[in-house]
Design a protein around this motif. Structure first.
Motif, PDB file in Angstrom:
ATOM      1  N   VAL A 138       4.386  12.476  -0.540  1.00 23.02           N
ATOM      2  CA  VAL A 138       4.264  11.823  -1.849  1.00 23.02           C
ATOM      3  C   VAL A 138       5.507  12.107  -2.678  1.00 23.02           C
ATOM      4  O   VAL A 138       5.951  13.252  -2.769  1.00 23.02           O
TER       5      VAL A 138
ATOM      6  N   LEU B 180       2.585   2.146  -2.837  1.00 19.97           N
ATOM      7  CA  LEU B 180       2.659   2.516  -4.246  1.00 19.97           C
ATOM      8  C   LEU B 180       1.257   2.771  -4.787  1.00 19.97           C
ATOM      9  O   LEU B 180       0.349   1.947  -4.624  1.00 19.97           O
ATOM     10  N   ARG B 181       1.097   3.917  -5.469  1.00 13.20           N
ATOM     11  CA  ARG B 181      -0.191   4.302  -6.042  1.00 13.20           C
ATOM     12  C   ARG B 181       0.000   4.483  -7.552  1.00 13.20           C
ATOM     13  O   ARG B 181       0.836   5.307  -7.972  1.00 13.20           O
ATOM     14  N   PRO B 182      -0.734   3.730  -8.386  1.00 13.55           N
ATOM     15  CA  PRO B 182      -0.582   3.864  -9.840  1.00 13.55           C
ATOM     16  C   PRO B 182      -0.853   5.293 -10.298  1.00 13.55           C
ATOM     17  O   PRO B 182      -1.753   5.965  -9.797  1.00 13.55           O
ATOM     18  N   THR B 183      -0.045   5.756 -11.272  1.00 10.85           N
ATOM     19  CA  THR B 183      -0.208   7.127 -11.774  1.00 10.85           C
ATOM     20  C   THR B 183      -0.977   7.194 -13.083  1.00 10.85           C
ATOM     21  O   THR B 183      -1.435   8.260 -13.463  1.00 10.85           O
TER      22      THR B 183
ATOM     23  N   PHE C  16       4.384   4.458 -10.585  1.00  9.53           N
ATOM     24  CA  PHE C  16       3.722   4.598  -9.297  1.00  9.53           C
ATOM     25  C   PHE C  16       4.253   5.822  -8.565  1.00  9.53           C
ATOM     26  O   PHE C  16       5.450   6.109  -8.618  1.00  9.53           O
ATOM     27  N   ASP C  17       3.356   6.497  -7.854  1.00  6.39           N
ATOM     28  CA  ASP C  17       3.778   7.460  -6.846  1.00  6.39           C
ATOM     29  C   ASP C  17       4.062   6.661  -5.584  1.00  6.39           C
ATOM     30  O   ASP C  17       3.415   5.634  -5.317  1.00  6.39           O
TER      31      ASP C  17
ATOM     32  N   ASP D  35       0.775  -1.245   0.000  1.00  4.84           N
ATOM     33  CA  ASP D  35       0.000   0.000   0.000  1.00  4.84           C
ATOM     34  C   ASP D  35       0.804   1.292   0.000  1.00  4.84           C
ATOM     35  O   ASP D  35       0.262   2.346   0.292  1.00  4.84           O
TER      36      ASP D  35
ATOM     37  N   VAL E 206       3.805   6.804  -1.630  1.00  2.26           N
ATOM     38  CA  VAL E 206       3.012   7.552  -0.656  1.00  2.26           C
ATOM     39  C   VAL E 206       3.202   6.942   0.729  1.00  2.26           C
ATOM     40  O   VAL E 206       2.902   5.765   0.940  1.00  2.26           O
TER      41      VAL E 206
ATOM     42  N   ARG F 250       6.433  11.738  -6.511  1.00  7.77           N
ATOM     43  CA  ARG F 250       5.803  11.497  -7.810  1.00  7.77           C
ATOM     44  C   ARG F 250       6.652  10.573  -8.679  1.00  7.77           C
ATOM     45  O   ARG F 250       7.869  10.760  -8.811  1.00  7.77           O
TER      46      ARG F 250
END
Length: 136
Positions: free
Chosen positions: A64, A38-41, A56-57, A36, A59, A66
């Motif tokens: 964050v 890594l957040r897809p961009t 991925f960003d 959790d 977080v 980028r």
């Protein structure tokens, strides 16, 4: 790999990929990355050898970074045997985390910001990425 005071990835079974005139790129097994963070961009690029990369960003808490990491979900394997092993591994840009290490050695980012190689004191030879090196 440390970001926002938290170790976000650590491995003893990663892959080291070498490319012409580049610093080594380290691929972390997804299981060795904290869940959790890594957040897809939605960004995607294509490498003519490895295929499509998705970004991925990173977080952690309210901080964050980028496009700090990427993966090849389905790398080419017909152009150069062995790229299939990269599927789903995670690459981090050393310039987009607070600290990155190989063992006890701190790494610095490959020059230029585009490449994701990790530079160490024992690396020899010219490294692509600095201004004027785009053509080699």
């Amino acid at each position: 790999m440390v970001f926002a005071g938290q170790t976000v990835a650590e491995t003893t079974s990663g892959l080291r990929v070498l490319e012409t005139a580049g610093a080594p790129v380290y691929h972390f097994p997804a299981a060795d990355v904290v869940a959790d963070v890594l957040r897809p961009t939605g960004r995607m690029t294509v490498c003519e050898w490895k295929g499509a990369a998705v970004y991925f960003d990173l977080v952690v808490g309210g901080k964050v970074s980028r496009e700090a990491a990427y993966t090849y979900p389905d790398p080419f394997d017909d152009l150069a045997e062995g790229y299939a092993a990269l599927a789903g591994t995670i690459v981090f840009y050393a310039s987009r985390v607070d600290e990155a290490f190989i063992g006890d050695t701190a790494v610095t980012p490959q020059p230029g910001g585009y490449y994701s190689g990790w530079v160490t004191p024992w690396l020899k030879g010219p490294i692509k990425g600095a201004p004027g090196s785009e053509g080699w």
